[in-house]
Write a protein that holds these residues in place. Structure first.
Motif, short mmCIF file in Angstrom:
data_model
loop_
_atom_site.label_atom_id
_atom_site.label_comp_id
_atom_site.label_asym_id
_atom_site.label_seq_id
_atom_site.Cartn_x
_atom_site.Cartn_y
_atom_site.Cartn_z
N THR A 181 0.82 -1.19 0.00
CA THR A 181 0.00 0.00 0.00
C THR A 181 0.87 1.26 0.00
O THR A 181 2.03 1.24 0.42
N ARG A 198 -0.19 5.34 8.05
CA ARG A 198 -0.73 4.29 8.89
C ARG A 198 0.33 3.43 9.54
O ARG A 198 1.33 3.09 8.95
N THR A 199 0.13 3.08 10.78
CA THR A 199 0.92 2.05 11.42
C THR A 199 -0.05 1.18 12.18
O THR A 199 -1.16 1.57 12.46
N GLU A 200 0.38 0.00 12.55
CA GLU A 200 -0.54 -0.85 13.29
C GLU A 200 -0.36 -0.63 14.78
O GLU A 200 0.72 -0.29 15.22
N ASP A 201 -1.40 -0.89 15.51
CA ASP A 201 -1.30 -0.65 16.95
C ASP A 201 -0.27 -1.56 17.60
O ASP A 201 0.36 -1.21 18.57
N ALA A 202 -0.07 -2.77 17.03
CA ALA A 202 0.89 -3.69 17.65
C ALA A 202 2.29 -3.09 17.63
O ALA A 202 3.07 -3.25 18.56
N ASP A 203 2.60 -2.37 16.54
CA ASP A 203 3.94 -1.83 16.40
C ASP A 203 4.10 -0.52 17.16
O ASP A 203 5.19 -0.13 17.52
N GLY A 253 0.17 4.90 19.94
CA GLY A 253 0.52 5.93 18.97
C GLY A 253 -0.70 6.41 18.22
O GLY A 253 -1.81 5.96 18.46
N GLY A 275 -1.54 5.75 15.33
CA GLY A 275 -2.17 4.59 14.73
C GLY A 275 -2.80 4.86 13.38
O GLY A 275 -2.13 5.21 12.43
N LEU A 276 -4.10 4.67 13.35
CA LEU A 276 -4.84 4.65 12.10
C LEU A 276 -4.80 5.97 11.36
O LEU A 276 -4.47 7.01 11.93
N ASN A 277 -5.21 5.87 10.13
CA ASN A 277 -5.46 7.08 9.36
C ASN A 277 -6.58 7.86 10.04
O ASN A 277 -7.23 7.37 10.94
N GLU A 316 -10.03 9.66 10.99
CA GLU A 316 -11.36 9.08 11.02
C GLU A 316 -12.06 9.23 9.67
O GLU A 316 -12.64 8.29 9.15
N ARG A 357 -10.55 6.88 7.04
CA ARG A 357 -10.92 5.50 7.30
C ARG A 357 -12.36 5.25 6.88
O ARG A 357 -12.67 4.32 6.15
N GLY A 358 -13.24 6.15 7.33
CA GLY A 358 -14.65 6.01 7.00
C GLY A 358 -14.86 5.96 5.49
O GLY A 358 -15.57 5.09 4.99
#
Ligand SMILES: Nc1ncnc2c1ncn2[C@@H]1O[C@H](COP(=O)(O)OP(=O)(O)O)[C@@H](O)[C@H]1O
Ligand SMILES: [Mg+2]
Lengths: 292, 328
Positions: free
Chosen positions: A2, A7-12, A16, A18-20, A22, A25-26
């Protein structure tokens, strides 16, 4: 990959950003929902094979699954060849000509037991809720699972055959005979599998599925002509051995692998397989409606 | 049977029953849920929410009563129902041994996407749900929030008309919870009807247009969040006096005017009262003015859904949440 940089994942990145955003994402979810078409529904064979693919993916991710299909046959072959070989046939090389087709059957039937415990575990995890809620031919998840198991059984058969050849097994039917015998074993174990799927839908824990399976398998395999010729057995046991479907399977596999005429044992094996599928397949699908 | 396309109800049940042994897990549930928006099932653990949803999603057969989903009977037209609905279960409903991408490809192929288009659909969804970077990792290695997202993504590989979400945020941290809420809102705005179960009062309040309160296998109340609140009483009055020496006098005035008990707050200037008639509040406030008790602050709060629950059932909504595993 992509191109989304934000974006990063919460696990990493715990805690933080985190997501793009709102909004982003929507709108992506909206377009994913909007772009969805409805492909034409796949047929029973296609969905069953897709579930077979799932089983292969699981082998890829959990290769420990191959432990039983390699260790069991090696253990059985060595144990029984050397345990009984001298006593029963005078020499291990003589005995293995008789024993090996039976050991292939024994090994695979022992391993079919895992079908039930695996299904029980899957049912507990809830992934089967998803499968059961899909608009597909109902048995396909189970058929696919049994098809995936057939791959594991093929490995077991191959390992046993190779080890047998090393120990002096020289089948008269050659490679062709081995292939036909293997197909018979796979057909029968696919049919037997429906007993285990039914049990795992009736019993609540994988431990009890395992226990009941052992109760069924032990008389089926040991009360057969796998290890010795039934003519030395007491009458009541002979009677059992003669109606035991495993005996028919072993007789026919022995014959086709040995290059002789299987006689009635071959059609009997096929009829038994059909009966097992008809009875336990039906019972399984009846329980599957309300599976939990 | 009436013509299915005629109904504007997403879900209609009459006397729905499910019994486990002698436990009536669902005990005569009547529902009439319209299409569009979010309908909430609110109830404590063990209330029968999951069992109801499983019957509606054709995963369990009712022991009594009838249920139609999008106009189709869940028993006699189960396949038709399955074609139109999707379920995100309370517990993992994807294969944890497989990667996120493999799971979505699997579902895609089962819906009839061919190899390449199943892969494309999987990648689109992974992107939309912010899981592209974890696409090739086994789901069992995902965090709680990621797991919930892949669960929901797997439910919309083919867009359902009705989506069942069973406790989508239980056990999630607040940020992941907000993400799930945003996803639900996005789905609703695209026209999908969502039936959501929750034990969280604020979740039902935030997301649901209408709420069915479920307790011990029965629907004990139904309505919008405000209707439910209104049925319990008007809420509570909070008053803060300017001078803490006035508090006792203020309490006396309020008790006389409101006719209910007025409680001291921890804050030495503050008082609260649960009121059942809004009209009396104005009178009470003028009476304070006439008694020359200056106020620093006052507010009229709506009751919380927990208060709603307490008044409907006689017990708190969340008292049983610590026995969560018992209701699997
Ligand atoms: N498969 C089952 N077997 C036996 N009892 C069950 C089963 N599923 C649920 N129950 C029982 O039914 C009741 C309702 O459970 P459930 O529908 O899971 O509630 P909720 O989702 O509201 O927490 C509980 O008492 C639960 O223990
Ligand atoms: Mg539940």
């Amino acid at each position: 990959m992509t191109l989304d940089r934000t974006r990063t994942e919460d696990a990493d990145e715990p805690g933080g950003a985190g997501l793009n955003t709102e909004h982003d994402r929507g709108s992506k979810i909206l377009s994913a929902l909007a772009s969805s078409e409805r492909p034409s529904p796949p047929g029973p064979l296609s969905t069953s094979l897709t579930f077979g693919w799932r089983a292969l993916l699981k082998i890829k991710h959990v290769p420990e699954q191959l432990f039983d299909v390699t260790v069991f046959p090696v253990m059985f072959t060595l144990l029984f060849t050397f345990l009984f070989g001298g006593a029963l046939a005078g020499s291990t090389v003589d005995y293995i000509q008789f024993l090996l087709p039976g050991i292939m059957v024994q090994g695979v039937i022992m391993i079919t037991m895992y079908t039930g415990t695996t299904l029980r575990t899957d049912l507990e995890k809830g992934v089967f809720d998803r499968f059961r809620s899909l608009p597909i031919w109902r048995p396909s998840a189970l058929v696919g699972m049994l098809l995936g198991d057939a791959v594991r059984f093929t490995i077991s058969l191959t390992v046993t055959a190779l080890l047998g050849l090393l120990l002096g097994w020289r089948p008269g039917g050659g490679f062709g005979g081995f292939v036909i015998g293997a197909i018979l074993i796979l057909l029968f174990s696919f049919s037997l599998g429906w007993i285990w799927t039914f049990l795992s839908l009736v019993l609540r824990t994988s431990g009890s599925v395992m226990g009941v399976s052992m109760l069924v398998i032990t008389p089926l395999t040991f009360g057969s002509n796998i290890f010795v010729d039934p003519s030395t057995m007491p009458g009541w046991l002979q009677a059992f051995v003669e109606v035991n479907p495993v005996s028919h399977l072993v007789t026919s596999v022995r014959a086709v692998m040995g290059g002789t005429d299987p006689g009635a044992s071959l059609p009997l094996t096929i009829v038994w397989s059909a009966v097992l599928i008809a009875v336990f397949g039906t019972l399984t699908m009846w329980r599957y409606r309300d599976a939990r | 049977m009436t013509e299915p396309a005629m109904t504007d109800l997403a879900i209609e049940t009459h006397g729905l029953v499910k019994v486990f042994g002698d436990n009536r897990a669902v005990d005569g549930v009547d529902l009439a849920i319209r299409r569009g928006g979010v309908h909430g099932f609110l109830g404590p653990n063990g209330a029968g929410k999951t069992t109801t949803i499983r019957m509606l999603a054709t995963l369990a057969r009712p022991d009594g009563g009838t249920a139609t989903v999008l106009g189709r009977d869940v028993v006699t037209e189960a396949d038709e129902v399955r074609r139109r609905v999707s379920l995100t279960g309370q517990f993992a409903s994807v294969d944890e041994d497989l990667t996120g991408r493999e799971n979505l490809r699997l579902i895609g192929r089962l819906f009839g996407y061919t190899g390449a288009s199943a892969k494309r659909r999987a990648d689109d969804l992974l992107d939309a749900f912010a899981l592209s970077d974890a696409a090739d990792r086994q789901v069992k290695k995902y965090s709680g929030g990621m797991r919930r997202r892949i669960d929901i993504a797997a439910s919309i590989v083919v867009t359902p008309e009705l989506l069942f979400l069973d406790e989508p945020t239980t056990g999630l941290d607040p940020r992941s919870r907000n993400e799930v809420w945003d996803i639900v809102r996005a789905m609703v705005s695209s026209g999908t009807t969502v039936l959501l179960t929750t034990q969280y009062l604020d979740e039902a309040d935030q997301l649901a247009d209408r709420i069915s309160v479920i307790d011990r296998g029965k629907v004990i109340a139904e309505g919008t969040s405000s209707e439910l609140k209104a049925s319990v009483g008007s809420g509570s009055l909070f008053v803060r006096v300017m001078d803490r020496d006035d508090r006792d006098a203020a309490r006396a005035v309020l008790e006389r005017e409101l006719g209910v008990e007025v409680r001291d707050e921890a804050d030495p200037n503050a008082l609260t009262a649960t009121i059942d008639e809004q009209g009396r509040v104005t009178r009470a406030l003028s009476a304070l003015d006439e008694a020359r008790i200056p106020l620093a602050q006052f507010s009229l709060g709506q009751p919380t859904l927990d208060e709603v629950f307490l008044s409907l059932t006689g017990h708190h909504a969340e008292e049983k949440t610590d026995t969560e595993e018992a209701a699997a």
